[in-house]
Design an enzyme around this catalytic site. Structure first.
Site, PDB file in Angstrom:
ATOM      1  N   GLY A   1     -16.140   5.178  -3.513  1.00  0.00           N
ATOM      2  CA  GLY A   1     -15.487   5.724  -2.317  1.00  0.00           C
ATOM      3  C   GLY A   1     -15.139   4.667  -1.292  1.00  0.00           C
ATOM      4  O   GLY A   1     -14.915   4.975  -0.130  1.00  0.00           O
TER       5      GLY A   1
ATOM      6  N   SER B   1     -11.540   0.877  -6.086  1.00  0.00           N
ATOM      7  CA  SER B   1     -11.202   1.360  -7.439  1.00  0.00           C
ATOM      8  C   SER B   1     -12.382   1.460  -8.392  1.00  0.00           C
ATOM      9  O   SER B   1     -12.313   0.983  -9.527  1.00  0.00           O
ATOM     10  CB  SER B   1     -10.128   0.484  -8.071  1.00  0.00           C
ATOM     11  N   SER B   2     -13.447   2.105  -7.936  1.00  0.00           N
ATOM     12  CA  SER B   2     -14.572   2.302  -8.855  1.00  0.00           C
ATOM     13  C   SER B   2     -14.165   3.225 -10.003  1.00  0.00           C
ATOM     14  O   SER B   2     -14.627   3.049 -11.130  1.00  0.00           O
ATOM     15  CB  SER B   2     -15.772   2.877  -8.110  1.00  0.00           C
TER      16      SER B   2
ATOM     17  N   ASP C   1      -4.207   0.568  -9.723  1.00  0.00           N
ATOM     18  CA  ASP C   1      -5.633   0.278  -9.921  1.00  0.00           C
ATOM     19  C   ASP C   1      -5.962   0.003 -11.388  1.00  0.00           C
ATOM     20  O   ASP C   1      -6.704  -0.927 -11.715  1.00  0.00           O
ATOM     21  CB  ASP C   1      -6.484   1.449  -9.406  1.00  0.00           C
TER      22      ASP C   1
ATOM     23  N   GLY D   1     -12.607   2.460  -1.724  1.00  0.00           N
ATOM     24  CA  GLY D   1     -11.213   2.020  -1.878  1.00  0.00           C
ATOM     25  C   GLY D   1     -11.112   0.747  -2.698  1.00  0.00           C
ATOM     26  O   GLY D   1     -10.132   0.014  -2.603  1.00  0.00           O
TER      27      GLY D   1
ATOM     28  N   GLU E   1       0.842  -1.210   0.000  1.00  0.00           N
ATOM     29  CA  GLU E   1       0.000   0.000   0.000  1.00  0.00           C
ATOM     30  C   GLU E   1       0.871   1.251   0.000  1.00  0.00           C
ATOM     31  O   GLU E   1       1.843   1.344   0.762  1.00  0.00           O
ATOM     32  CB  GLU E   1      -0.903  -0.034   1.234  1.00  0.00           C
TER      33      GLU E   1
END
Ligand code: GLA
Length: 395
Positions: free
Chosen positions: A135, A139-140, A186, A137, A42
């Site tokens: 929103g 990866s929309s 992403d 997290g 991360e």
């Protein structure tokens, strides 16, 4: 119980039906691109490090058809882009398109503007439907970019020769049309995901390795959405990124990928602020953890994998300071359950989701315990690694 997601096929059928209702004819193209969960690695991608995400069965589907004009008419029906919403824009001079309102349409506009094809891109009608929560997290936005790009490839017949090029253009859309200076993770996983595999990506040279998940045996990854909104995530993301660049600069290195734990001592002698040293420590240790976790997954050492997940979360909380009270509660509640191997926040942080590795037979107990402990309203998903962006049948 974990939430049962609609299958990609269900979303496909619904998007095609909606297209027919909206536009009075059938679509002749249908594509999808997945969201992702990052297992470990991360805030390493913009530091040229390693990441280990996998593509999810949560997808953004686009059904559409060229419309013999220079106008794009797009209806979004999804969670990923808000409630039902129609947007129209002219693409006769597509390279000059600029971001504007509504925000969700910027991802589509950006892809049209930056699509790597010199020929004419016709106007089109499209319906967008997504099961990737916004929103959270997961990866929309990358799913929407990659789905749009895949749609444009299908419509024009111009297909990227190298998948990395497609991911890189989608990343530049995020930078320039959404104003988020994200790394490459992403978009890469949304393009390159493979069923049954996680993806080890070297963000320095973009080399990839598909890591089979066959050793999971009686274990699985559970995603828990805190449903707590991201707070200040964009400015805090930029601040973290700047600190990392500053640390690398003080060390005369291209990026923190080239730094070692000994370099933290060097930083101290160069009047580096303590907070910057902490940020660098997270990145240096996280890059190492990602490589060790990948080796552990490959050899079936899940205990080691879980320990590294725990260490990753602790480092994100203490050194990188991107966790939140909600995420910490979810993680510590999960770790109290017998059968849980490891648990950490996933994605940028400040809200969104955690990912937990646990025995299959511990899932129901874990959900019950977490629901009891967590004050908010969490949602639970079982994460099965799936394929990246693809064309879907239109029948
Ligand atoms: C967001 C960004 C990614 C990555 C993660 C943190 O998801 O889009 O590029 O930096 O945060 O690992």
């Amino acid at each position: 119980m974990a939430t049962i997601l609609p299958s990609v096929n269900d979303v496909r059928v619904e998007a095609l039906q909606n297209f027919t209702e909206e536009f009075g004819e059938n679509a002749n193209i249908c594509v999808c691109a997945p969201g992702r969960v990052n297992l470990i690695g991360e805030h390493t991608d913009y530091n040229d490090g390693f990441v280990l995400p996998m593509a999810l069965p949560m997808v953004t589907v686009i059904a559409g058809k060229a419309n013999q004009s220079s106008i794009c008419k797009i209806v979004s029906l999804s969670d990923a882009v808000g409630t039902r919403n129609l947007v129209e824009f002219d693409i006769s001079n597509r390279r000059a398109l600029k971001p504007g309102e509504p925000k969700w349409a910027n991802y589509v506009k950006g892809c049209v503007a930056k699509f790597s094809y010199d020929g004419l891109v016709p106007g089109f009608n499209a319906v967008i439907l997504s099961t990737v929560p916004v929103g959270a997290g997961l990866s929309s936005s990358a799913a929407l970019e990659v789905a749009t790009y895949t749609f444009l490839e299908a419509m024009t017949g111009f297909v990227s020769e190298r998948l990395e090029d497609k991911a890189l253009v989608c990343q530049s859309v995020e930078h320039q049309f959404a104003g988020v200076p994200c790394g490459i993770m992403d978009q890469f996983i949304s393009v390159m995901g493979k069923e049954g595999h996680a993806l080890l990506l070297d963000c320095r040279d973009l080399a990839t390795k598909q890591i089979p998940m066959e050793h999971l045996d009686d274990n699985l990854f559970l995603i828990i959405n805190s449903n707590a909104p991201h707070k200040l995530s964009s400015s805090a993301y930029c601040e973290r990124r700047d600190s990392c660049f500053e640390a690398a600069k003080l060390l005369n290195k291209k990026s923190l990928r080239d730094a070692t734990l000994e370099d933290l001592e060097v930083l101290k002698t160069r009047h580096c602020p303590q907070i910057t040293i902490k940020r660098a420590r997270h990145v240096i240790t996280e890059i190492q953890r990602t490589l060790e976790a990948t080796a552990a997954l490959e050899s079936g050492n899940l205990l080691k994998f879980g320990t590294l997940m725990n260490e990753s979360h602790d480092s994100l909380r203490e050194d990188y300071e991107v966790s939140s009270q909600e995420l910490d509660t979810l993680v510590s509640a999960a770790r109290e359950v017998d059968g849980v191997v490891g648990s950490r926040l996933t994605g940028a942080g400040f809200g969104g989701c955690t990912v937990t590795l646990l025995r299959k037979d511990a899932v129901e107990t874990a959900i019950k315990h977490i629901k009891k402990t967590y004050k908010g309203n969490a949602t639970f998903y079982i994460a099965k690694p799936t394929n990246g962006a693809r064309q879907l049948e239109i029948k």
